[in-house]
Design an enzyme around this catalytic site. Structure first.
Site, PDB file in Angstrom:
ATOM      1  N   ASP A 241       0.835  -1.194   0.000  1.00  0.00           N
ATOM      2  CA  ASP A 241       0.000   0.000   0.000  1.00  0.00           C
ATOM      3  C   ASP A 241       0.874   1.250   0.000  1.00  0.00           C
ATOM      4  O   ASP A 241       2.052   1.216   0.371  1.00  0.00           O
ATOM      5  CB  ASP A 241      -0.914   0.022   1.230  1.00  0.00           C
ATOM      6  CG  ASP A 241      -2.045  -0.998   1.125  1.00  0.00           C
ATOM      7  OD1 ASP A 241      -2.319  -1.471   0.002  1.00  0.00           O
ATOM      8  OD2 ASP A 241      -2.646  -1.328   2.165  1.00  0.00           O
ATOM      9  N   TYR A 305       5.959  -9.436   7.582  1.00  0.00           N
ATOM     10  CA  TYR A 305       5.559  -8.054   7.843  1.00  0.00           C
ATOM     11  C   TYR A 305       5.893  -7.662   9.277  1.00  0.00           C
ATOM     12  O   TYR A 305       5.919  -8.500  10.186  1.00  0.00           O
ATOM     13  CB  TYR A 305       4.046  -7.881   7.656  1.00  0.00           C
ATOM     14  CG  TYR A 305       3.543  -8.101   6.257  1.00  0.00           C
ATOM     15  CD1 TYR A 305       3.381  -7.021   5.388  1.00  0.00           C
ATOM     16  CD2 TYR A 305       3.190  -9.372   5.811  1.00  0.00           C
ATOM     17  CE1 TYR A 305       2.891  -7.206   4.098  1.00  0.00           C
ATOM     18  CE2 TYR A 305       2.708  -9.572   4.532  1.00  0.00           C
ATOM     19  CZ  TYR A 305       2.563  -8.485   3.673  1.00  0.00           C
ATOM     20  OH  TYR A 305       2.072  -8.680   2.403  1.00  0.00           O
ATOM     21  N   TYR A 377      -4.237  -9.685   3.327  1.00  0.00           N
ATOM     22  CA  TYR A 377      -4.346  -8.272   3.705  1.00  0.00           C
ATOM     23  C   TYR A 377      -4.087  -8.151   5.207  1.00  0.00           C
ATOM     24  O   TYR A 377      -4.910  -8.550   6.033  1.00  0.00           O
ATOM     25  CB  TYR A 377      -5.723  -7.727   3.347  1.00  0.00           C
ATOM     26  CG  TYR A 377      -5.983  -7.640   1.858  1.00  0.00           C
ATOM     27  CD1 TYR A 377      -5.595  -6.518   1.132  1.00  0.00           C
ATOM     28  CD2 TYR A 377      -6.611  -8.680   1.178  1.00  0.00           C
ATOM     29  CE1 TYR A 377      -5.829  -6.423  -0.237  1.00  0.00           C
ATOM     30  CE2 TYR A 377      -6.848  -8.604  -0.186  1.00  0.00           C
ATOM     31  CZ  TYR A 377      -6.460  -7.473  -0.892  1.00  0.00           C
ATOM     32  OH  TYR A 377      -6.695  -7.388  -2.235  1.00  0.00           O
TER      33      TYR A 377
END
Length: 421
Positions: A241, A305, A377
């Protein structure tokens, strides 16, 4: 059997008649056709077959005596092999502005010639398209000192020898590498203005873009300038993003340069120029092929992440331990997040979280290190997206949690998802 009857209808030249039997004897079509005609002419003279002699004389057998008949033009080749030298010179003139190592000749012939071939074909025939391309390519390769390449040519030369039309197909140049995005607020690719769709308007200050710069442009513009190409396209192994950094050793990508005039560029110098920007860093630039683009775009790589999470309620050490246990090797059922419904199909995707490490920062904030399938996501894994992601950090803790900051810290190239998209 040799079909000499075809010469009654079509006065084929020696080369074209020999092409009907191209797979017989190791010689040229020209020599083969001439030999076949001469053999038939000898037989006709022995038998005093004047009709056959007239047919052969009409198709170019000049050795026949006492037959006063003019040679007619060949309806199959129409003299295109006499144009080879001039067409090569025209081609070389067109190629002079381009740097390349390999080429391919694409020969195009009119429909009426294709129909004629279909009518007169034999089991031993070679198409005129194949012969012309072979002869043209061989001579051109010698003149320009370049190699023909059927698989990955730098340039395809499209030629219609009947109309003498020549055009060049300049194949893209592909360069692969990895990029690190050090700052937030930059999209991966060019983002057109939603109002004018790139034309320029008051809402985008006539730039045509929603955001002034992108990773694609920071990397692509210096390469485009060096290669003198027409345009470029960016292909990444997934995307982050706009508010997410891409850290670690970077995300694999391929940059595709359209119609480059220069192919031999110093990639180390390009790396240095790109990295001066400070917001994006590229590593290990290398020349590659189209298949690398396809592989990078279509392979779902696992990722690690780092997420900074805020919880509305107080967080305990037991909460974080529970998260680590509940999310280990856990399948996540994720309905398309609301924020991307405008561009993604509304369906449930199954992804897997393999490992989570949770570290407390203070009573309401904690850090998550998440190792999971690509395509998951993470923001919605944390918030739950109003129940569209199950389970989620919020549902496991039964406390509302939100992602404050997110970074990709590793794209695991060699590790693909357990499930396909």
């Amino acid at each position: 059997m040799i079909n000499y009857d075809v010469l009654k209808k079509y006065p084929l030249c020696d080369r074209c008649f020999g092409r009907l039997y191209a797979k017989l004897l190791h010689t040229t079509n020209l020599e083969r056709g001439r030999a076949l005609k001469l053999a038939k002419a000898i037989e006709a003279e022995i038998n005093n077959d004047k009709e056959t002699l007239k047919i052969l004389a009409r198709s170019g057998v000049k050795e026949i005596k006492n037959i006063d008949i003019e040679t007619e033009s060949c309806p199959w080749c129409r003299g295109i092999f006499d144009k080879v030298e001039s067409l090569i010179n025209k081609t070389i003139e067109k190629l002079k502005d381009y740097e390349f190592k390999t080429f391919l000749v694409g020969t195009h012939i009119p429909e009426e010639i294709k129909s004629l071939e279909e009518e007169i074909k034999t089991d031993y025939m070679e198409g005129i398209k194949q012969e012309f391309g072979r002869i043209f390519g061989k001579i051109l390769a010698k003149k320009i000192n370049k190699m023909p390449d059927k698989e990955n040519p730098d340039i395809v030369i499209h030629i219609n020898p009947y109309t003498e039309e020549i055009s060049l197909q300049i194949n893209p140049l592909f360069i692969k590498g990895r990029y690190i995005k050090k700052v937030r607020g930059i999209p991966q690719t060019r983002w057109l203005c939603g109002f004018c769709k790139g034309r320029g308007c008051v809402y985008c200050n006539y730039t045509g873009k929603k955001y002034p710069i992108s990773v694609e442009e920071i990397i692509g513009e210096p390469i485009l300038k060096a290669t003198k190409g027409k345009d470029y396209r960016f292909h990444g192994a997934g995307r982050e993003d706009i508010d997410v950094r891409m850290l670690g050793d970077g995300r694999p990508f391929v940059i595709e340069i359209k119609e480059p005039k220069v192919r031999e560029i110093d990639l180390k110098k390009i790396e240095e120029e790109i990295n001066k920007d400070g917001r994006v860093e590229v590593l290990d630039l290398k020349f590659c092929r189209r298949k690398d683009k396809v592989l990078i775009k279509n392979t779902p790589h696992r990722k690690t992440y780092r997420a900074l999470v805020y919880c509305e309620d107080q967080i305990s050490d037991e909460d974080l331990k529970k998260l680590e246990e509940e999310l280990k090797d856990r399948e996540i059922y994720q309905r398309t997040p609301k924020r991307v419904l405008h561009r993604r199909a509304d369906l449930v995707r199954v992804r897997k979280v393999y490992k989570v490490e949770a570290n407390k920062i203070d009573r309401n904030n904690f850090e998550l290190i998440i190792y999971c399938d690509g395509g998951l996501y993470i923001k919605e894994l944390i918030s739950g997206d109003e129940g569209r992601t199950k389970p989620s950090v919020s549902s496991i803790l039964n406390k509302p949690c939100y992602c404050k900051e997110l970074d990709v810290i590793k794209v695991h190239d060699g590790e693909t998802n357990g499930r396909d998209e």
